[in-house]
Write a protein that holds these residues in place. Structure first.
Motif, PDB file in Angstrom:
ATOM      1  N   ARG A  42       2.746  16.419  20.732  1.00 42.23           N
ATOM      2  CA  ARG A  42       3.659  15.924  19.897  1.00 42.23           C
ATOM      3  C   ARG A  42       4.974  16.073  20.950  1.00 42.23           C
ATOM      4  NH1 ARG A  42       3.964  15.933  14.022  1.00 42.23           N
ATOM      5  NH2 ARG A  42       1.645  15.110  13.569  1.00 42.23           N
ATOM      6  N   GLU A  43       4.924  17.332  21.964  1.00 37.86           N
ATOM      7  CA  GLU A  43       5.840  17.682  22.485  1.00 37.86           C
ATOM      8  C   GLU A  43       5.381  16.691  23.788  1.00 37.86           C
ATOM      9  OE1 GLU A  43       8.446  20.153  22.556  1.00 37.86           O
ATOM     10  OE2 GLU A  43       7.464  20.107  20.629  1.00 37.86           O
ATOM     11  N   ARG A  44       4.572  16.116  24.376  1.00 35.98           N
ATOM     12  CA  ARG A  44       4.242  15.177  25.383  1.00 35.98           C
ATOM     13  C   ARG A  44       5.345  13.820  25.277  1.00 35.98           C
ATOM     14  NH1 ARG A  44      -1.332  15.189  26.074  1.00 35.98           N
ATOM     15  NH2 ARG A  44      -1.078  17.521  26.099  1.00 35.98           N
ATOM     16  N   ILE A  45       4.814  13.158  24.064  1.00 36.50           N
ATOM     17  CA  ILE A  45       5.482  12.059  23.337  1.00 36.50           C
ATOM     18  C   ILE A  45       7.133  12.441  23.805  1.00 36.50           C
ATOM     19  CG2 ILE A  45       5.860  10.848  21.734  1.00 36.50           C
ATOM     20  CD1 ILE A  45       3.322  11.397  20.898  1.00 36.50           C
ATOM     21  N   ARG A  46       7.804  13.276  23.443  1.00 35.31           N
ATOM     22  CA  ARG A  46       9.266  13.674  23.223  1.00 35.31           C
ATOM     23  C   ARG A  46       9.593  13.721  24.599  1.00 35.31           C
ATOM     24  NH1 ARG A  46      11.052  15.943  18.990  1.00 35.31           N
ATOM     25  NH2 ARG A  46       9.122  16.243  17.982  1.00 35.31           N
ATOM     26  N   LEU A 102       9.767  10.421  26.117  1.00 29.39           N
ATOM     27  CA  LEU A 102      10.854   9.322  26.067  1.00 29.39           C
ATOM     28  C   LEU A 102      12.502  10.330  26.618  1.00 29.39           C
ATOM     29  CD1 LEU A 102      10.285   9.071  21.767  1.00 29.39           C
ATOM     30  CD2 LEU A 102       9.258   7.435  23.833  1.00 29.39           C
ATOM     31  N   GLY A 103      11.722  11.424  27.302  1.00 28.32           N
ATOM     32  CA  GLY A 103      13.417  11.507  27.892  1.00 28.32           C
ATOM     33  C   GLY A 103      14.244  12.907  26.768  1.00 28.32           C
ATOM     34  N   LEU A 104      13.718  12.912  25.553  1.00 27.00           N
ATOM     35  CA  LEU A 104      13.811  13.630  24.897  1.00 27.00           C
ATOM     36  C   LEU A 104      14.336  14.810  24.732  1.00 27.00           C
ATOM     37  CD1 LEU A 104      12.647  11.670  21.469  1.00 27.00           C
ATOM     38  CD2 LEU A 104      14.915  12.063  22.055  1.00 27.00           C
ATOM     39  N   ASN A 105      13.955  15.478  26.144  1.00 26.43           N
ATOM     40  CA  ASN A 105      13.855  17.352  26.380  1.00 26.43           C
ATOM     41  C   ASN A 105      15.093  17.365  26.915  1.00 26.43           C
ATOM     42  OD1 ASN A 105      12.473  16.073  27.910  1.00 26.43           O
ATOM     43  ND2 ASN A 105      11.168  17.281  28.738  1.00 26.43           N
ATOM     44  N   GLN A 106      15.330  16.018  27.670  1.00 26.30           N
ATOM     45  CA  GLN A 106      16.806  16.514  28.206  1.00 26.30           C
ATOM     46  C   GLN A 106      18.286  16.507  27.393  1.00 26.30           C
ATOM     47  OE1 GLN A 106      17.054  12.477  30.085  1.00 26.30           O
ATOM     48  NE2 GLN A 106      16.658  13.330  32.357  1.00 26.30           N
ATOM     49  N   PRO A 107      19.096  17.660  27.775  1.00 22.82           N
ATOM     50  CA  PRO A 107      20.437  17.847  26.606  1.00 22.82           C
ATOM     51  C   PRO A 107      21.160  16.272  26.748  1.00 22.82           C
ATOM     52  CG  PRO A 107      20.801  18.500  29.205  1.00 22.82           C
ATOM     53  CD  PRO A 107      19.109  18.292  29.110  1.00 22.82           C
ATOM     54  N   TRP A 108      21.072  15.923  25.283  1.00 23.24           N
ATOM     55  CA  TRP A 108      21.737  15.220  24.686  1.00 23.24           C
ATOM     56  C   TRP A 108      23.351  14.572  26.039  1.00 23.24           C
ATOM     57  CZ3 TRP A 108      26.743  14.057  22.535  1.00 23.24           C
ATOM     58  CH2 TRP A 108      27.319  15.512  22.341  1.00 23.24           C
ATOM     59  N   PRO A 109      24.117  15.735  26.215  1.00 22.39           N
ATOM     60  CA  PRO A 109      25.460  15.298  26.365  1.00 22.39           C
ATOM     61  C   PRO A 109      25.064  14.600  27.909  1.00 22.39           C
ATOM     62  CG  PRO A 109      25.693  17.359  26.290  1.00 22.39           C
ATOM     63  CD  PRO A 109      24.379  16.766  26.263  1.00 22.39           C
ATOM     64  N   GLU A 129      -2.455  12.278  30.553  1.00 19.82           N
ATOM     65  CA  GLU A 129      -1.326  13.503  29.470  1.00 19.82           C
ATOM     66  C   GLU A 129       0.009  13.085  30.112  1.00 19.82           C
ATOM     67  OE1 GLU A 129      -1.211  17.411  30.809  1.00 19.82           O
ATOM     68  OE2 GLU A 129      -3.263  18.048  29.318  1.00 19.82           O
ATOM     69  N   ALA A 130       0.033  12.522  31.271  1.00 14.96           N
ATOM     70  CA  ALA A 130       1.220  11.822  31.590  1.00 14.96           C
ATOM     71  C   ALA A 130       1.457  10.120  30.588  1.00 14.96           C
ATOM     72  CB  ALA A 130       1.535  11.146  32.865  1.00 14.96           C
ATOM     73  N   ALA A 131       0.758   9.841  30.429  1.00 17.04           N
ATOM     74  CA  ALA A 131       0.702   8.828  29.868  1.00 17.04           C
ATOM     75  C   ALA A 131       0.726   8.663  28.079  1.00 17.04           C
ATOM     76  CB  ALA A 131      -0.537   7.128  29.567  1.00 17.04           C
ATOM     77  N   ALA A 132       1.571  10.107  27.449  1.00 19.20           N
ATOM     78  CA  ALA A 132       1.484  10.500  26.526  1.00 19.20           C
ATOM     79  C   ALA A 132       0.903   9.829  25.581  1.00 19.20           C
ATOM     80  CB  ALA A 132       3.623  10.802  26.250  1.00 19.20           C
ATOM     81  N   THR A 133       0.058   9.212  24.978  1.00 23.27           N
ATOM     82  CA  THR A 133      -0.804   9.039  24.373  1.00 23.27           C
ATOM     83  C   THR A 133      -0.816   9.139  22.720  1.00 23.27           C
ATOM     84  OG1 THR A 133      -2.762   8.807  24.742  1.00 23.27           O
ATOM     85  CG2 THR A 133      -2.449   7.381  25.728  1.00 23.27           C
ATOM     86  N   LEU A 135      -0.354   2.638  33.809  1.00 20.65           N
ATOM     87  CA  LEU A 135      -0.719   3.965  33.621  1.00 20.65           C
ATOM     88  C   LEU A 135      -0.298   5.121  33.864  1.00 20.65           C
ATOM     89  CD1 LEU A 135      -4.285   3.406  36.408  1.00 20.65           C
ATOM     90  CD2 LEU A 135      -3.721   3.424  33.308  1.00 20.65           C
ATOM     91  N   GLY A 136      -0.473   6.457  33.321  1.00 23.95           N
ATOM     92  CA  GLY A 136       0.472   7.506  33.499  1.00 23.95           C
ATOM     93  C   GLY A 136       2.268   7.122  32.994  1.00 23.95           C
ATOM     94  N   ALA A 137       2.677   7.575  34.055  1.00 24.65           N
ATOM     95  CA  ALA A 137       3.845   7.663  33.222  1.00 24.65           C
ATOM     96  C   ALA A 137       4.403   6.208  32.173  1.00 24.65           C
ATOM     97  CB  ALA A 137       5.338   8.816  34.211  1.00 24.65           C
ATOM     98  N   LYS A 138       4.056   5.132  33.694  1.00 26.11           N
ATOM     99  CA  LYS A 138       4.510   4.041  33.751  1.00 26.11           C
ATOM    100  C   LYS A 138       4.481   3.311  32.017  1.00 26.11           C
ATOM    101  CE  LYS A 138       3.635   2.933  37.967  1.00 26.11           C
ATOM    102  NZ  LYS A 138       2.862   2.231  38.694  1.00 26.11           N
ATOM    103  N   ALA A 139       3.555   4.154  31.612  1.00 25.63           N
ATOM    104  CA  ALA A 139       2.510   3.941  29.861  1.00 25.63           C
ATOM    105  C   ALA A 139       4.044   3.450  28.286  1.00 25.63           C
ATOM    106  CB  ALA A 139       1.722   4.781  29.248  1.00 25.63           C
ATOM    107  N   LYS A 140       5.026   3.956  29.048  1.00 30.72           N
ATOM    108  CA  LYS A 140       6.095   4.349  27.926  1.00 30.72           C
ATOM    109  C   LYS A 140       6.608   2.755  28.465  1.00 30.72           C
ATOM    110  CE  LYS A 140       5.799   7.297  25.599  1.00 30.72           C
ATOM    111  NZ  LYS A 140       4.633   7.372  24.363  1.00 30.72           N
TER     112      LYS A 140
END
Lengths: 319, 309, 588
Positions: A49-53, A56-63, C146-150, C202-207
């Motif tokens: 979950r953390e990795r997906i977050r 998606l760039g969601l760990n950056q501050p919202w401003p 891990e970087a692909a955040a699947t 692959l990796g970060a480009k997966a998004k």
């Protein structure tokens, strides 16, 4: 007038920047989460979950996210949807035709029918027509739109089998048959929305006309020997239109926003449906963009309304 | 009220002659009374309010008593509105929920039209305020409502619950939320009327004799903007009653076991064919409420219009 | 129009359901590869259009980036794993593998550290290029980076490598002995992507990968048009390996709307051949399905269990930062007697009968782990905490010194039994709340009900969420994992207690902690004997029930109560895999 318009347009820019900031802040702070779709699924553990977050760039501050979003939007890039990995612009472009074909048509119908209904109700106040119109209108205000939709589906979709109730967005209009199919599949959602719009507009027109009918200038016009119809159309209606213009200006942006409930019930993949699923999916790029376009339309159409006031009533002046 | 009514009705012919000089409000009441539909509306609304206030004490069936053996039974003397899928008495539920629904509908709309009228009047009358207030209106019109509501819950639910208790706290929050989200059309409508009316001769005249701005707004212009406001209010009450139940789906409303009319409707939706009465009664009650408010509004407008006799 | 703007909330209510799709379970007895044996030989493309309706619309067609069942299912028509999970949780060779590797046939190493998959020969991607073991390796590389955040990354845990021994053999190696050796490669978590198409993703480009919207697959159908969040149109894949399949020329996979009208489209008008997750009140669905000449309801049971969780931490808001932290103690649920009384006052059979139609959408259960069958405990039914008995509940509380006050609420030492009971917004759940509340109040609890939209409920960022569990009792459905280890561990082990420290990302929402339970879980991680594993799983389940950490209510039809046209043949739902796992066999 020209100077007024220019000034309003200039003010619109900072206004929209402030609005965009507020919108983004709300979305960033609201407890909506792109990961909520995974529910309590143990197969998507904490690290994933953390990795997906993070991806998606969601760990950056919202401003910071806000600044990125706003600047790329000025370049015409609305960003990429979290859910579908496709461009937000494409998603909106895919949805807009469906919304216009259903919600837009219903709105035009609503205004076109609401004005005459309201007029007749006012001129023949407490006639049978007026009572029926009032009763129907208030029945409409007393039940949610999804109910009207449900009743139509049960009667016309299931019992009579006249109209399909699963809207197909992939239908291509090639000939008369497919055109007819398009009409059949849009009739129910359009009816639900148009009824609501007719009822609203008619109430305002009726009440405003009632206000004007007994006024002196109407009496004067009548005593000059003008035909009743002309009196009504040229004098009373024109003077009663200011609230209608206000309402229509408020309504047009909501056409773009789509009719969430109706779209959902009839499975019309419009902007409203996009918005609501994106909110529940926490798809911030999509929500922010749709809401911002909506804001642009609000600002624009309220400006139109202000200009129209001056046309309808030449005494209105803006300093 | 009953006594006033009685006095007038016993001496209808003489009333006109014997009456003391009329103030604006007694005059309006006199006019209002002659509006049959308005009086009917007032009667129905008062009845509904009374019924929901004292009804639950008179009707002894508990609104949350479950009895699966009588689930989904149609109206009968024991259960005039029938029962729901868990065998709860829908009449008791409608009486109980009606309190909340009517209170929410009326208070929320009152907030919305007060706020809207105030902002619209200020913006329409004072040129300096027009731009800032209308841009504020634009902002409010553009807000993404659902996420906004979620934030409101997040920030205010617990403090309000702590301060006012679960029921009153939630009531305040719901009413405020609906009011604060619905004032914008009223403001735009009132402002448009003000823009037009403030150029009219009677306002010029008032200004010429030195009436202060406040008096001009309050006494001269505002009464003339009443009609769109009343329409907005009557439409708004129904909307607010339904919105309340929508809010409870967001976790913002009352707990799920408070059977407000809107909630009853939502609960009944899938049973529309099996148990039509379940849908019918709450829908009809909302309809009655809204319709009677509409006719009261109609009568009120006529009564306050000096050109009518 | 304004009011429709406000009614957004309703739509949310409609989307509010959880039932996470199927899960899998270590297969004990792999069935022979019956691919093609289900239906009589049919002509490829003889059928016209197959219409599938989901009330949640697919938004992406890459299962490794999926956010829900809808995405897994919509992509399954195109992308296939090595093997599928059948009804009983055993692997089924209807995918890219030609047979199921076992210890007996030498495919699985004796120490359970590697699995050798023999692939079908002559399989082609829908673009005509040949499928080889390299694709399997590339797919692993993509998924397990891990970087692909699947979102399917969990099946990568413990996998050391996937390699190609030759073009038709792939070897999965685990870093340690893995009793659940089918973890990677089987079921909806492991579909194989095409190497060429994903080379740049692959990796970060997966998004940001265009292939996710139009994947090339080996499955029976290929994507014609995809409108994210709306519709997928498929054509049959001419390069599909079985010359007689698939039966349908085109498939329309439509998403959106609500469950009730989907049920109508399946049962009343027959506009739809397959309707997913028709979660409607049983008293509505039952007559609808029974009276229908057009369609039938699919019922298969898996491990989806609707359960009540009891909070062991203290959710009092006045604790501030300490609210609901694992090291706090619940004011009254820390007393086992209170928990037991709550369980005894829980009338699960009324819920099952009134709301789930007694077998239509679910049945009463007192187990958290209900499937596969060998792991379904038979010990719990006789337990006193599993029997609805208000007198016993009252007695339990009387004996423990919780006395009824004048308001009918029990208290002890100034602590009142006041419960906040939360769940998602969903009409069946709200009715469940009403039923349970009525009984709980009879034994002296005071119950406040709360319902939260699913999107807010299932997030670690909301204080109203299941993860924070800032309430006393909460209810939702969850289902087991391929191997119950990870499911049981994440649900209730001490280490998994959720809280501020882990940003409420962990799965033990109750903050339950029991050393005996954790010991069993540790044994499960290493035990290789099937019979012993079953025994351990049952023991773990029984602890949770006896100790009233959870109050299991209903075992739900799984994957979901789907409706299917009576004319449609070959549909054979497996609770452990995607509903579309054998769509190649469907015909009319």
């Amino acid at each position: 007038m020209g100077r007024y318009i220019a000034r309003r347009l200039l003010i619109a820019i900072p206004t929209l920047i402030v609005i965009s900031f507020v919108i983004y802040a709300i979305l960033a702070l609201a407890p909506i989460d792109p990961l909520s779709q995974f529910g309590a699924d143990p197969r998507v553990p904490a690290e994933v979950r953390e990795r997906i977050r993070e991806s998606l760039g969601l760990n950056q501050p919202w401003p910071i996210r806000y600044v990125k979003w706003v600047t790329s939007m000025f370049r015409g890039d609305f960003g990429v949807s979290f859910m579908s990995h496709s461009s937000v612009g494409d998603l909106i472009a895919q949805r807009l035709p469906n919304t216009l074909a259903v919600v837009g048509v219903a709105y035009v119908l609503g205004v076109a029918m609401g004005i005459p209904v309201g007029m007749i109700s006012a001129i023949k106040r407490y006639s049978i027509f007026d009572h029926v119109a009032t009763t129907v209108a208030f029945m409409g205000f007393s039940v949610p739109t999804f109910f009207t939709g449900l009743v139509l589906i049960i009667i016309f979709g299931i019992n009579l089998r006249w109209f399909p109730f699963i809207y197909s967005s992939t239908l291509q209009i090639k000939d008369l048959d497919t055109f007819w199919l398009q009409i059949r599949q849009s009739i129910m959602p359009i009816t639900v929305l148009a009824l609501f719009n007719v009822a609203t507009i008619a109430r305002y027109v009726r009440s405003e006309m009632l206000e004007h009918l007994p006024l002196d200038y109407v009496r004067t016009a009548r005593s000059k020997g003008l035909v009743e119809r002309l009196v009504v159309l040229r004098h009373v209606l024109r003077n009663s239109l200011i609230p209608v213009v206000t309402l229509v200006a408020l309504g047009v942006p909501t056409v773009f926003g789509g009719a969430i409930v109706t779209e959902q019930i009839f499975r019309v993949p419009g902007i409203g449906e996009l918005l609501v699923t994106s909110i529940s999916n926490g798809d911030i790029p999509v929500v922010a963009t749709v809401v911002f376009i909506f804001a642009v339309l609000v600002v624009t159409f309220n400006l139109f309304a202000d200009l129209l006031y001056a046309v309808l009533d030449p005494r209105i002046r803006y300093a | 009220m009953a006594t006033t009514q009685a006095r007038f009705t016993t001496a209808p012919v003489k009333a006109d002659m014997l009456r003391p000089p009329r103030s604006l409000w007694t005059d309006a009441w006199y006019q209002f009374r002659r509006h049959k539909l308005a009086m009917a509306g007032l009667g129905v609304l008062s009845f509904l309010i009374l019924a929901t206030l004292i009804g639950p004490y008179l009707w002894q069936v508990r609104m949350d008593a479950l009895d699966y053996s009588i689930a989904l039974e149609g109206p009968s003397p024991d259960h005039p509105f029938g029962t729901d899928n868990l065998g709860r008495d829908l009449f008791a539920r409608a009486l109980w929920g009606g309190r909340v629904s009517i209170a929410v509908g009326l208070s929320a709309v009152l907030i919305a039209i007060t706020l809207g009228t105030l902002i619209g009047a200020l913006a329409g009358y004072f040129n300096r305020l027009d731009n800032p207030l209308m841009r504020l209106t634009d902002l409010f019109l553009s807000l993404p409502i659902l996420p906004l509501l979620l934030i409101v819950i997040y920030l205010f639910r617990d403090p309000l619950r702590a301060a006012f208790g679960p029921e009153v706290g939630i009531f305040i929050m719901i009413v405020t939320v609906i009011g604060v989200l619905e004032w914008m059309p009223v403001a735009r409508l009132v402002r448009a009327q003000f823009l037009s009316l403030k150029q009219k001769e009677f306002v010029e005249a008032a200004r010429a004799i030195g009436d202060p701005d406040f008096a001009i707004i309050w006494r001269h212009i505002l009464p003339n903007t009443l009609s769109p406001v009343l329409v907005a209010a009557t439409i708004g009450v129904g909307g607010a009653i339904l919105t309340e139940s929508t809010l409870s789906f967001l976790g913002l409303g009352f707990p799920p076991d408070v059977p407000t009319w809107g909630r009853l409707l939502y609960d009944a939706q899938n049973f529309i064919e099996i148990a039509t009465y379940w849908v019918f009664f709450p829908g009809f009650l909302i309809f009655l409420t809204v319709l009677s408010i509409n006719y009261i509004g109609d009568g009120l407008r006529d009564a306050l219009d000096p050109r009518k006799t | 129009m304004e009011s429709s703007y406000l009614h957004r909330g309703f739509a949310l209510a409609v989307t509010a359901t959880i039932a996470l799709a199927a899960c899998t379970q270590p297969g004990t007895s792999p069935s022979a590869a019956p691919s093609g044996s289900a239906a009589p030989v049919a002509q490829r493309g003889a059928g016209g259009e197959l219409k599938i309706l989901y009330w949640q619309a697919p938004t992406i067609l890459n299962p490794h980036q999926a956010t829900g069942t809808k995405d897994n299912d919509a992509s399954r028509l195109v992308l296939e794993p090595l093997a599928s999970w059948d009804k009983n949780g055993a692997p089924l060779a209807n995918g890219l593998a030609s047979e199921i590797p076992t210890v007996a046939n030498g495919g699985v190493a004796k120490d359970f550290t590697s699995v050798t998959w023999k692939l079908r020969t002559g399989v082609k991607w829908s673009d005509g290029t040949p499928f080889t073991a390299d694709d399997v390796v590339a797919s692993y590389t993509y998924q397990c980076d891990e970087a692909a955040a699947t979102s399917t990354f969990d099946v990568c845990t413990g996998v050391k490598s996937v390699t190609a021994k030759d073009p038709n053999t792939a070897v999965v190696t685990y870093s340690a002995s893995q009793p659940f050796y089918y973890q990677w490669g089987v079921g909806f978590n492991s579909p194989i992507l095409q190497k060429a198409q994903y080379a740049n993703c692959l990796g970060a480009k997966a998004k940001d990968c265009p292939a996710d919207l139009k994947p090339i697959g080996t499955g029976p159908y290929k994507v014609n048009t995809f409108k994210p969040g709306d519709t997928v149109l498929y054509d049959l894949n001419e390069n599909f390996r079985d010359p007689n399949k698939p039966f349908f020329k085109t498939v329309t996979f439509k998403g959106g709307g609500d469950a009730a009208s989907a049920a109508r489209a399946v049962f009343q008008t027959g506009d739809i051949d397959y309707g997913w997750n028709l979660q409607v009140e049983a008293s509505v669905l039952k007559p609808m399905a029974a009276n229908s000449t057009l369609a039938r309801l699919l019922t298969a049971y898996g491990s989806s269990v609707e359960r009540l969780l009891v909070n062991f931490s203290n959710p009092d808001p006045s604790l501030g930062d300490k609210r609901g932290e694992p090291d706090t103690k619940h004011p009254f649920f820390s007393d086992i007697h209170v928990r037991r009384a709550l369980a005894m006052a829980t009338n699960r059979s009324a819920v099952a009968a009134q709301l789930y139609g007694d077998g239509l959408a679910g049945k009463a259960t007192c187990n958290l782990l209900t499937a596969p069958e060998p792991m379904n405990s038979k010990n719990t039914d006789s337990l006193d905490v599993c029997k609805f008995d208000l007198n016993a509940a009252n007695k339990e509380l009387d004996d423990a010194g919780w006395a009824k006050g004048s308001d009918g609420i029990r208290a002890k030492g100034g602590v009142k039994l006041k419960i906040v009971y939360q769940t998602t917004v969903n009409s069946v759940r709200q009715s469940t709340q009403a039923i349970l509340k009525a009984d709980w109040e009879k034994v002296g609890f005071s119950v406040e009900l709360k319902s939260v939209p699913a999107a807010t409920f299932f997030t670690n960022t909301s204080p109203d969420g299941a993860n924070h569990f800032w309430a006393d009792v909460e209810m939702f459905t969850n289902s087991g994992d391929p191997d119950p280890t990870s499911y049981l561990s994440s649900t209730a082990s001490c280490k998994q207690a959720t809280g501020k420290a882990n940003n409420w990302n962990f799965g033990n929402y109750m903050r339950y902690c029991n050393a005996d339970y954790d010991k069993i879980i540790d044994q499960l991680r290493t035990e290789t004997d099937t019979a012993k594993r079953n025994q351990l799983a049952i023991q773990a389940n029984d602890i949770l029930t006896k100790d009233v950490a959870v109050i299991p209510l209903i075992t739900r039809v799984a994957p979901t109560p789907d409706g299917v046209s009576k004319a449609l043949k070959g549909v054979d739902p497996s609770p452990w895999d995607s509903a579309m796992y054998n769509i190649a066999d469907w015909s009319k």
